[in-house]
Design a protein around this motif. Structure first.
Motif, short mmCIF file in Angstrom:
data_model
loop_
_atom_site.label_atom_id
_atom_site.label_comp_id
_atom_site.label_asym_id
_atom_site.label_seq_id
_atom_site.Cartn_x
_atom_site.Cartn_y
_atom_site.Cartn_z
N SER A 284 0.84 -1.20 0.00
CA SER A 284 0.00 0.00 0.00
C SER A 284 0.87 1.24 0.00
N SER A 285 0.27 2.35 -0.43
CA SER A 285 1.04 3.58 -0.54
C SER A 285 0.07 4.77 -0.60
N ILE A 286 0.60 5.96 -0.34
CA ILE A 286 -0.17 7.19 -0.54
C ILE A 286 0.50 7.94 -1.70
N THR B 141 -7.01 -1.48 -5.18
CA THR B 141 -8.02 -0.57 -4.62
C THR B 141 -7.46 0.84 -4.54
N LEU C 133 -8.43 4.86 -3.10
CA LEU C 133 -9.30 5.71 -2.31
C LEU C 133 -8.80 7.15 -2.40
N CYS C 134 -9.62 8.03 -2.94
CA CYS C 134 -9.29 9.46 -2.97
C CYS C 134 -9.54 10.05 -1.59
N ARG C 135 -8.51 10.67 -1.00
CA ARG C 135 -8.59 11.09 0.40
C ARG C 135 -9.14 12.51 0.57
N ALA D 290 -4.92 6.95 -1.68
CA ALA D 290 -4.40 5.75 -1.01
C ALA D 290 -4.59 4.58 -1.95
N VAL D 291 -3.52 3.85 -2.23
CA VAL D 291 -3.60 2.69 -3.12
C VAL D 291 -3.18 1.43 -2.36
N HIS D 292 -3.84 0.36 -2.68
CA HIS D 292 -3.59 -0.92 -2.01
C HIS D 292 -3.72 -2.02 -3.04
N GLY E 197 -8.76 10.56 4.50
CA GLY E 197 -8.22 11.90 4.60
C GLY E 197 -8.68 12.58 5.88
N GLN F 194 -12.37 13.43 6.00
CA GLN F 194 -13.32 12.41 5.57
C GLN F 194 -13.94 11.64 6.72
#
Lengths: 138, 138, 138
Positions: free
Chosen positions: A5-7, A39, A41-43, A132-134, C112, C115
């Protein structure tokens, strides 16, 4: 089975759709997962993620215009602290959503031929946005 | 923990909601995962996936009519190469989304009693549509 | 890698957005997964899930008003067995969606700063709603 995972950060030029398909493919290559699930996720609450047509540029223009029509600026919002584009941006982000999931098959995202991944910026001004990506798999 | 993925094809009769709940349950049975997570991705930009009421047929009719109202055909789109139903189809697919995730618990998709999984065809003509499916678990 | 799933119940006061961020964080702590992926599925067709602004209360009010405008009550629905708020509730649930996925990084949901996770009740009366939750990771 393992996971990574990473941001990630992206600069947007204000109200626009930024194609992040290549960036995601590159990140997936680095992660080294060839079968699994990705996956995103826009934060943020005034930017979002969507999958749409990657060839005809007019589709993206029509999409932005349509979002403006469904969630217009105007004096009818209680929330206007950050300017007239702020509340419409929250509404557009709600309509399009902040999540995407993409199966990874044979070393590639299992997108259709005409599908691209877009970071949708709904505020008028440029922003730095985090996703955020996973991915997990093997 | 293991994972299974596949690309499934469905024929649609043009603008409609096709119930694919049974097909997904059958695919899950074949995959042999009884505890895990199921993911679906519609590989198109003018068709989409949604979960809605599986009993009252009128709900589906009202839903299609409402989508027509929010994204009407008309001369106001720049993108019209493929006919008047094309751009509205992209907009409807964006509103409803191309992703679904369903926890698998006790050998079954953890859907509510009244929930069905629908492939939403937004083009006027029949199409063959692909869905990437992925499940992992044990 | 391991997984945990559960069916959680929440009481809603009728048309509203209920903040379930803390409840999800608590459930995640109990599950004991610090790196992984969290999935939520609302098991209903007239309630839904969304991620939105957790600070300015006006955003939530404006959002509910906007949903009322996009999916108004009226005599134009074929489905009205359960009252005038029923079909608009199905439409609002379709627009906002019943799924969320949140990467878990460093023991926390990778949301975030602004959020929050909301259970959106679209029916007028109070309801008891179920959410299927699933997390896997390590």
């Amino acid at each position: 089975m393992r996971q990574v995972s990473s941001i990630l950060s992206f600069e947007t030029p204000g109200r626009s759709l930024t194609d992040i398909t290549r960036a995601m493919a590159d990140w997936l290559d680095e992660a080294g997962i060839s079968e699994g699930l990705l996956t995103l996720l826009c934060r943020h609450t005034s930017a979002s993620l969507l999958i749409q047509e990657n060839a005809a540029r007019e589709v993206r223009g029509d999409l932005l215009t349509w979002l403006d029509r469904l969630a217009p600026e105007g004096p009818h919002y209680a929330h206007d602290d950050e300017g007239p584009d702020d509340m419409p941006a929250h509404l557009k982000a709600t309509l399009t959503g902040v999540n995407l999931q993409i199966p990874v098959i044979g070393g590639r995202m299992a997108l259709g031929t005409w599908q691209g991944i877009y970071l949708a910026e709904h505020r008028a001004m440029p922003h730095r946005r985090q996703i955020a990506v996973h991915v997990f798999g093997e």
